[in-house]
Design a protein around this motif. Structure first.
Motif, short mmCIF file in Angstrom:
data_model
loop_
_atom_site.label_atom_id
_atom_site.label_comp_id
_atom_site.label_asym_id
_atom_site.label_seq_id
_atom_site.Cartn_x
_atom_site.Cartn_y
_atom_site.Cartn_z
N ILE A 36 0.19 -13.46 29.86
CA ILE A 36 -0.16 -14.12 31.11
C ILE A 36 -0.28 -13.12 32.26
O ILE A 36 -1.11 -13.27 33.14
CB ILE A 36 0.84 -15.27 31.42
CG1 ILE A 36 0.30 -16.22 32.48
CG2 ILE A 36 2.22 -14.77 31.83
CD1 ILE A 36 -0.54 -17.30 31.96
N ARG A 37 0.58 -12.10 32.24
CA ARG A 37 0.48 -11.01 33.21
C ARG A 37 0.50 -9.69 32.46
O ARG A 37 0.97 -9.63 31.32
CB ARG A 37 1.66 -11.05 34.19
CG ARG A 37 1.58 -12.20 35.17
CD ARG A 37 2.76 -12.23 36.11
NE ARG A 37 3.94 -12.75 35.48
CZ ARG A 37 4.22 -14.05 35.37
NH1 ARG A 37 3.39 -14.95 35.85
NH2 ARG A 37 5.31 -14.45 34.76
N CYS A 135 -6.60 -16.94 35.59
CA CYS A 135 -5.83 -17.22 34.37
C CYS A 135 -6.56 -16.88 33.07
O CYS A 135 -7.72 -17.25 32.87
CB CYS A 135 -5.41 -18.69 34.36
SG CYS A 135 -4.17 -19.01 33.11
N THR A 206 3.75 -28.48 31.32
CA THR A 206 3.74 -28.40 32.76
C THR A 206 2.60 -29.26 33.27
O THR A 206 1.56 -29.36 32.61
CB THR A 206 3.44 -26.94 33.19
OG1 THR A 206 4.28 -26.05 32.50
CG2 THR A 206 3.62 -26.77 34.64
N SER A 207 2.75 -29.83 34.44
CA SER A 207 1.68 -30.69 34.96
C SER A 207 0.73 -29.87 35.83
O SER A 207 1.05 -28.77 36.26
CB SER A 207 2.29 -31.83 35.77
OG SER A 207 3.14 -32.59 34.94
N PRO A 209 -1.61 -30.38 39.38
CA PRO A 209 -1.75 -31.33 40.50
C PRO A 209 -3.06 -32.12 40.46
O PRO A 209 -3.10 -33.26 40.93
CB PRO A 209 -1.72 -30.42 41.73
CG PRO A 209 -1.00 -29.20 41.28
CD PRO A 209 -1.33 -29.01 39.83
N GLN A 235 0.85 -22.85 43.18
CA GLN A 235 0.20 -21.52 43.17
C GLN A 235 0.03 -20.90 44.56
O GLN A 235 0.25 -19.72 44.73
CB GLN A 235 -1.16 -21.51 42.43
CG GLN A 235 -1.17 -22.15 41.06
CD GLN A 235 -0.27 -21.47 40.02
OE1 GLN A 235 0.43 -20.53 40.34
NE2 GLN A 235 -0.24 -21.99 38.82
N ARG A 247 -8.49 -24.14 42.09
CA ARG A 247 -7.44 -25.04 41.62
C ARG A 247 -7.87 -26.52 41.69
O ARG A 247 -7.24 -27.38 41.08
CB ARG A 247 -6.16 -24.84 42.44
CG ARG A 247 -5.49 -23.52 42.19
CD ARG A 247 -4.86 -23.46 40.84
NE ARG A 247 -3.71 -24.35 40.71
CZ ARG A 247 -3.05 -24.53 39.57
NH1 ARG A 247 -3.44 -23.92 38.46
NH2 ARG A 247 -2.02 -25.34 39.52
N MET A 305 3.76 -11.94 41.00
CA MET A 305 2.76 -11.15 41.74
C MET A 305 1.45 -11.27 40.99
O MET A 305 1.45 -11.20 39.74
CB MET A 305 3.18 -9.68 41.78
CG MET A 305 4.42 -9.44 42.61
SD MET A 305 4.73 -7.67 42.82
CE MET A 305 5.38 -7.25 41.22
N1 SAM Z 1 -0.08 -26.30 34.52
C1 SAM Z 1 -0.06 -24.99 35.03
C2 SAM Z 1 -0.91 -24.90 36.27
O1 SAM Z 1 -0.99 -25.89 37.00
O2 SAM Z 1 -1.45 -23.84 36.55
C3 SAM Z 1 -0.36 -23.96 34.02
C4 SAM Z 1 0.72 -22.92 33.89
S1 SAM Z 1 0.12 -21.27 33.64
C5 SAM Z 1 -0.36 -21.20 32.04
C6 SAM Z 1 1.56 -20.32 33.82
C7 SAM Z 1 1.78 -19.65 35.15
O3 SAM Z 1 1.55 -18.26 35.07
C8 SAM Z 1 0.87 -20.12 36.25
O4 SAM Z 1 1.37 -21.26 36.84
C9 SAM Z 1 0.78 -18.95 37.20
O5 SAM Z 1 1.70 -19.07 38.27
C10 SAM Z 1 1.14 -17.76 36.31
N2 SAM Z 1 -0.06 -16.91 36.14
C11 SAM Z 1 -1.15 -17.19 35.41
N3 SAM Z 1 -2.05 -16.18 35.52
C12 SAM Z 1 -1.51 -15.26 36.35
C13 SAM Z 1 -1.97 -14.03 36.87
N4 SAM Z 1 -3.17 -13.54 36.56
N5 SAM Z 1 -1.16 -13.34 37.70
C14 SAM Z 1 0.06 -13.83 38.03
N6 SAM Z 1 0.54 -14.99 37.57
C15 SAM Z 1 -0.23 -15.72 36.75
#
Ligand code: SAM
Length: 416
Positions: A36-37, A135, A206-207, A209, A235, A247, A305
């Motif tokens: 994810i990061r 993402c 996770t939900s 919005p 976010q 978003r 971050m």
């Molecule tokens: N349901 C969630 C939503 O509404 O976004 C999905 C959760 S997401 C898979 C997991 C979390 O990782 C995100 O909520 C975000 O805060 C963080 N995240 C995702 N991509 C990121 C990035 N490129 N840099 C930093 N944080 C990131």
């Protein structure tokens, strides 16, 4: 989601006769990975480097999880000591290859190997259909696939038969759930699962919005089984940043959901995710996020971050223009604020009676678990209490992260 993947692979391996052991005694090491990061991805690479010492011709190293979605078989070229690259969920060919390599015929076959703990995670949606510009998940986990209600219910029944007390429905955006045969969304699924005998608690995460419907909040508010906790990532608290993140909602929409949810459930536990230092996030935009976090009083804020992820819209089309030190400053500032709020919120529970689902014992041998609103609770002097018990406690003390309380005898007033 990664924990749930690890659990299902472990269950499958245990059923095939394998046993968990320490790394120095094991024949097989499997890394389940997150990308994810960049920091999460780097941890995998350093672990893979470490395993070079451990590797022998008799031992197997496998990688599964999101790094496989991102890098695929290319990983074998970069790490020649890596034996197998296993796509998420596609475990059978890998297990068959292990079976041809190691003789575990003397091992006992354990169809229900007792893996299920107090909580059982059920993936109801795989993948993600949103297109948040930051993402990488849709690229590494693919587009959404929804599991039919009947299959979810069957899995929950089996888990309860194995001893689970709590069901946790999982999806990247679990509130986007719809049964592929048209039998309804998450509210309908929740209604089906909560009535399974033996399910003492039901959570979902996770939900998103944009996907959250009032009907779901109403089901939560009316239920004695569904937990009163919402994991709803915001976010950013700045509308221009939210737009650049794609978003699909504005802060006023998010506020309206929380207002509605708190009207129905005044004691709702609220968890969110925030990214600081997204491309173009000005000081004012950050301050808007800070103000919104202060206003909405989240119980937990997961703060990250911004990390540019290859192939995402933000990484390819937007400059990563907030310097690292500034991202760090914003992260620490928001962390301090969110801890202050968490401490304030937990202190409000002191003197109240709450219901705890006991999950185990902490390092001081005190039973711990969670209240229906998601907060961790410790049972003081809980000598006879076992994992899986649902008990009532009176909260005597609170820290930012947890409540501490004494068990109330069962014939007292019902707890919140
Ligand atoms: N349901 C969630 C939503 O509404 O976004 C999905 C959760 S997401 C898979 C997991 C979390 O990782 C995100 O909520 C975000 O805060 C963080 N995240 C995702 N991509 C990121 C990035 N490129 N840099 C930093 N944080 C990131």
């Amino acid at each position: 989601m990664n924990s749930a993947d690890s659990e299902s692979l472990a269950r499958r391996l245990l059923a095939a006769g394998y046993v968990e052991d320490s790394l120095d005694r094991a024949d097989v090491a499997i890394l389940n990975t997150c990308v994810i990061r960049q920091a999460s991805e780097d941890r995998v690479y350093s672990k893979l480097h470490e395993l070079r010492e451990w590797k022998t011709p008799e031992r197997t190293i496998a990688v599964t999880g999101c790094l496989v979605g991102k890098e695929g078989d290319g990983l074998r070229g970069r790490f020649p000591h890596l034996d197998a690259v296993v796509p998420i969920g596609d475990y059978e060919p890998f297990i068959a290859s292990l079976e041809s390599r190691y003789d575990y015929s003397q091992g006992e076959s354990l169809p229900h190997a007792g893996r299920t703990g107090v909580s059982h995670y059920v993936r109801v949606i795989q993948g993600c259909d949103h297109n948040c510009t930051f993402c990488i998940v849709p690229r590494v986990r693919g587009r959404e696939k929804h599991v039919p209600i009947d299959m979810v219910v069957a899995e929950c029944r089996a888990a309860v038969a194995d001893g689970a007390k709590e069901i946790v429905l999982l999806g990247q955006n679990v509130d986007d759930y719809h049964d592929p045969d048209g039998r309804g969304g998450l509210a309908a699924l929740v209604r089906e699962v909560e009535r399974i005998p033996g399910v003492k608690r039901l959570r979902f995460m996770t939900s998103h919005p944009q996907d959250l419907e009032v009907e779901l909040l109403e089901v939560m508010a009316a239920s004695g089984v569904v937990c009163r906790e919402l994991q709803l990532p915001i976010q950013s608290g700045d509308d221009t940043v939210l737009k650049r993140m794609a978003r699909g909602y504005q802060t006023r929409h998010y506020r309206a959901i929380i207002e509605r949810a708190r009207m129905l459930m005044p004691d709702l536990g609220l968890v969110t995710d925030v990214i600081v230092g997204f491309p173009g996030e000005s000081e004012q935009a950050y301050l808007n996020t800070r103000a919104l976090v202060d206003e909405l009083e989240f119980d937990v804020v997961h703060i990250a971050m911004y990390s540019p992820r290859p192939g995402t819209f933000a990484a390819t089309r937007m400059a990563d223009d907030v310097p690292h030190e500034e991202k760090l400053r914003r992260l620490n500032d928001l962390l301090a604020l969110s801890r202050e709020i968490a401490a304030r919120k937990t202190s409000r529970w002191v003197g109240r009676d709450v219901e705890v689902l006991v999950e185990g014992r902490d390092e001081l041998q005190r039973p711990f678990g969670r209240i229906r609103q998601g907060k961790r609770a410790i049972v003081l002097r809980g000598g006879d209490v076992q994992a899986g018990d649902v008990i009532d406690i009176r909260v005597m003390q609170a820290t930012a992260g947890q409540l501490l309380g004494l068990q109330i005898p069962t014939n007292s007033e019902p707890a919140a």
